[in-house]
Enzyme design. Structure first.
Site, PDB file in Angstrom:
ATOM      1  N   ASP A   1      78.570  66.961   5.590  1.00  0.00           N
ATOM      2  CA  ASP A   1      79.364  68.027   6.185  1.00  0.00           C
ATOM      3  C   ASP A   1      80.836  67.642   6.329  1.00  0.00           C
ATOM      4  OD1 ASP A   1      79.852  70.457   7.562  1.00  0.00           O
ATOM      5  OD2 ASP A   1      79.542  69.464   9.499  1.00  0.00           O
TER       6      ASP A   1
ATOM      7  N   GLU B   1      71.989  60.021   9.524  1.00  0.00           N
ATOM      8  CA  GLU B   1      71.027  61.118   9.431  1.00  0.00           C
ATOM      9  C   GLU B   1      70.283  61.204   8.098  1.00  0.00           C
ATOM     10  OE1 GLU B   1      72.557  64.909  10.641  1.00  0.00           O
ATOM     11  OE2 GLU B   1      72.639  64.301  12.734  1.00  0.00           O
TER      12      GLU B   1
ATOM     13  N   TYR C   1      71.883  68.039  18.934  1.00  0.00           N
ATOM     14  CA  TYR C   1      72.699  69.245  19.137  1.00  0.00           C
ATOM     15  C   TYR C   1      71.987  70.270  19.997  1.00  0.00           C
ATOM     16  CZ  TYR C   1      76.238  67.321  16.154  1.00  0.00           C
ATOM     17  OH  TYR C   1      77.232  66.524  15.667  1.00  0.00           O
TER      18      TYR C   1
END
Ligand code: BDP
Length: 591
Positions: A162, A413, A468
């Site tokens: 991202d 991740e 999150y």
């Protein structure tokens, strides 16, 4: 590889500035040997900088393939008889370099340095033509991985991480002189016991044979220990240690002699400190350390990922203003200047490789983007793992002497619930420990691999998790988020390793306000962090909080991104959002 430096026996010459530049999407240049002549149809391109945003054109921004840089370099006349090295601090993601007509070096990986010995190819007092072809393609054989898709003849880059795929010569380029017989490498390890410091050193001599002597000089200029021989351990009674908040540095001065004559000297800053995981505590110099800070990016308008001292110092000043004591180099090794600064100012660093996006089902916060298995012969495989291993070797080799670096993070991740993920990561974690037994190692975990399902976390020394709650999960429902986050953190803490929440937060558009819990408002970003902090403060075994992100940053386009990722505590221009003031109240309550 030694850091370039100016000493009585060594010199550096910066090659930063404007280079000639051409894009080569068709890949003609390698076939037609563009390095043999001045680049045709070139324009000026600043170094260091990403090339993507310099020219207002999709050809530049979305370029996939080769790009050529070239300039003439005047070799200092005084360098006669010296060894001459051409050094790139980074070329993203791979490069091949030519001096005049000769290929001198190729390097894979966009965030670690490489060099070529060009002594035989250049003449002090004369000029040489330096040409670099940089390639930005990400594939399943690169770190980070990606795929180049063919859209009816148009090549398009796809990737699962991202942040925008900026490319080019992102860091300084230098021509350096050293003596022929020279200090080729130096490894330093430090210890601390009851006020007595130890500095272990290991010097590699290149280009011949020489005697080695070392002297350790404190910040006040006093020589506090000396030694001779290529390796040894210096003992410093009553040592002034390096500690978080106080970047006290000694200098290790290494001198080479032949027949009593000094032939090379160089200096390595040394911070005497220890790092240890004991049970669920993270100890620096034997004292518990709690990480307060950010996941960051090297990212700014116009220059993209190009290193810039003004921006770097400003970012560190903002971190001091807000009360941060640490950050993670998400999601790649940062410029060496950044670690130097952290060393000098006592800022603690979690140092990460560029292994991000090894998780095909996930992309830019969206799940289900790809249904293929992450680890397979068609996707991430043994060849990728070898590229990843090399990225780890280069990271450790580059950064192991920095006292600020306290943890190696070898991936962000990745997919870690499959048996294949364990087989992929076990040897990489072993390799990292073998390369550096002095620092804890870990992999940043993502929410699809909770405690009990993750197959990699038990192989790590420290638990680093990104969560999150209140954003991708329970958006707008902070009460539900609070319950779930607490349950998860307790499950991780019960495993007995120290836990750092390496990412949490939500996007906020500056100027967007609401009274209710409305995602994207400044108030909601504050409330989400407040909720998270309440939970962190209740759970034992949590040793740190890194907000995602320090500042807004560029990403590839997508409907979940509004001109990039807006989870910044500061905007991309480094203006504070409301949450910056809230964090400052938490992290610097007396300010
Ligand atoms: C995490 C990634 C980070 C992203 C962030 C987000 O580690 O790179 O930018 O989420 O979605 O998955 O904002």
């Amino acid at each position: 590889m030694m850091r370039p430096q100016d000493t009585p026996t060594r010199e550096t010459k910066s090659l930063d500035g404007l280079w000639d530049f051409v894009l080569d999407a068709a890949g003609d240049g390698r076939r037609d040997q563009w390095w043999r002549a001045p680049l045709v149809g070139s324009r000026s391109m600043p170094v260091p900088a990403s090339y993507n945003d310099i020219v207002p054109s999709a050809d530049f921004r979305d370029h996939v393939g080769d790009a050529w840089y070239q300039r003439r370099v005047q070799v200092p006349a005084g360098w006669v008889g010296q060894r001459i090295v051409l050094r790139f601090d980074a070329a993203t993601h791979r490069a091949t370099v030519y001096v005049d007509d000769v290929e001198v070096v190729s390097h894979e990986g966009g965030y670690t340095p490489f060099e070529a010995d060009v002594t035989a190819l250049v003449t002090p007092g004369s000029a040489a033509r330096v040409t670099v072809v940089v390639n930005n393609e990400l594939t399943f054989r690169s770190i980070p991985p990606g795929e180049v898709l063919d859209d009816g003849g148009r090549r398009r880059q796809r990737y699962h991480h991202d942040f925008f795929n900026y490319a080019g010569l992102h860091r300084t380029v230098r021509l350096c002189s050293t003596p022929r017989v020279h200090v080729a490498d130096l490894v330093v390890t430090t210890g601390l016991d009851d006020g007595t410091g130890t500095v272990g050193y290991d010097v590699e001599v290149g280009g011949g044979v020489a005697e080695v002597s070392v002297a350790l000089v404190d910040a006040e200029g006093r020589e506090v220990a000396t030694g001779s021989g290529a390796s040894g351990t210096l003992v410093v009674p009553d040592v002034h240690p390096w500690r978080p908040g106080e970047g006290y540095l000694h200098d290790l001065v290494v001198t080479l002699h032949v027949d009593g004559v000094v032939i090379d000297t160089c200096t390595q800053p040394v911070g005497v400190r220890t790092v240890e995981v004991r049970g669920s505590s993270f100890l620096i110099n034997g004292e518990p350390f709690y990480f307060r800070g950010f996941g960051k990016h090297e990212d700014a308008a116009v220059r993209g990922k190009g290193h810039d001292d003004a921006l770097m110092v400003h970012d560190f000043e903002l971190m001091a203003w807000i009360g941060a004591n640490s950050f993670r180099t998400s999601h790649y090794p940062y410029a060496e200047e950044v670690l130097d600064y952290a060393d000098r100012h006592g800022i603690v660093v979690i140092d990460e490789t560029a292994a991000v996006g090894l998780n095909l089902p996930l992309s830019g916060g969206q799940i289900g983007a790809d249904t293929r298995a992450t680890y397979s012969s068609e996707t991430i495989d043994d060849t990728t793992r070898e590229v990843h291993a090399q990225a780890i070797r280069e990271l450790v080799a580059r950064d192991r002497n920095h006292p600020s670096v306290v943890v190696w993070c070898i991936a962000n991740e990745p997919e870690t619930t499959s048996e294949e993920s364990r087989a992929y990561f076990a040897p990489l974690l072993d390799l990292t420990r073998e390369l550096d037994p002095t620092r804890p190692v870990g992999v940043v975990n993502m929410f699809l691999a909770p405690a009990g399902r993750c197959r990699v976390s038990d192989l790590c020394d420290i638990t680093m998790i990104n969560r999150y709650y209140g954003w991708y999960v329970d958006a707008g429902d902070l009460a539900a988020a609070e319950v779930r986050l607490e349950a998860e953190l307790r499950a991780w803490a019960a495993q007995g390793r120290p836990v750092v929440l390496t990412e949490y937060g939500g996007d906020a558009l500056p100027g967007l306000h609401a009274i209710a819990d409305v995602p994207w408002t400044e108030e909601y970003q504050v409330a989400l962090l407040d909720m998270t902090h309440r939970v962190l403060d209740r759970v034992d075994g949590v040793v740190g909080e890194h907000v995602w992100n320090f500042a807004d940053f560029a990403t590839s386009s997508g409907v979940s991104r509004v001109d990039g990722n807006r989870k910044g505590v500061f905007t991309r221009e480094r203006r504070p959002k409301a949450v910056a003031h809230a964090l400052r109240r938490r992290w610097r309550p007396t300010a």
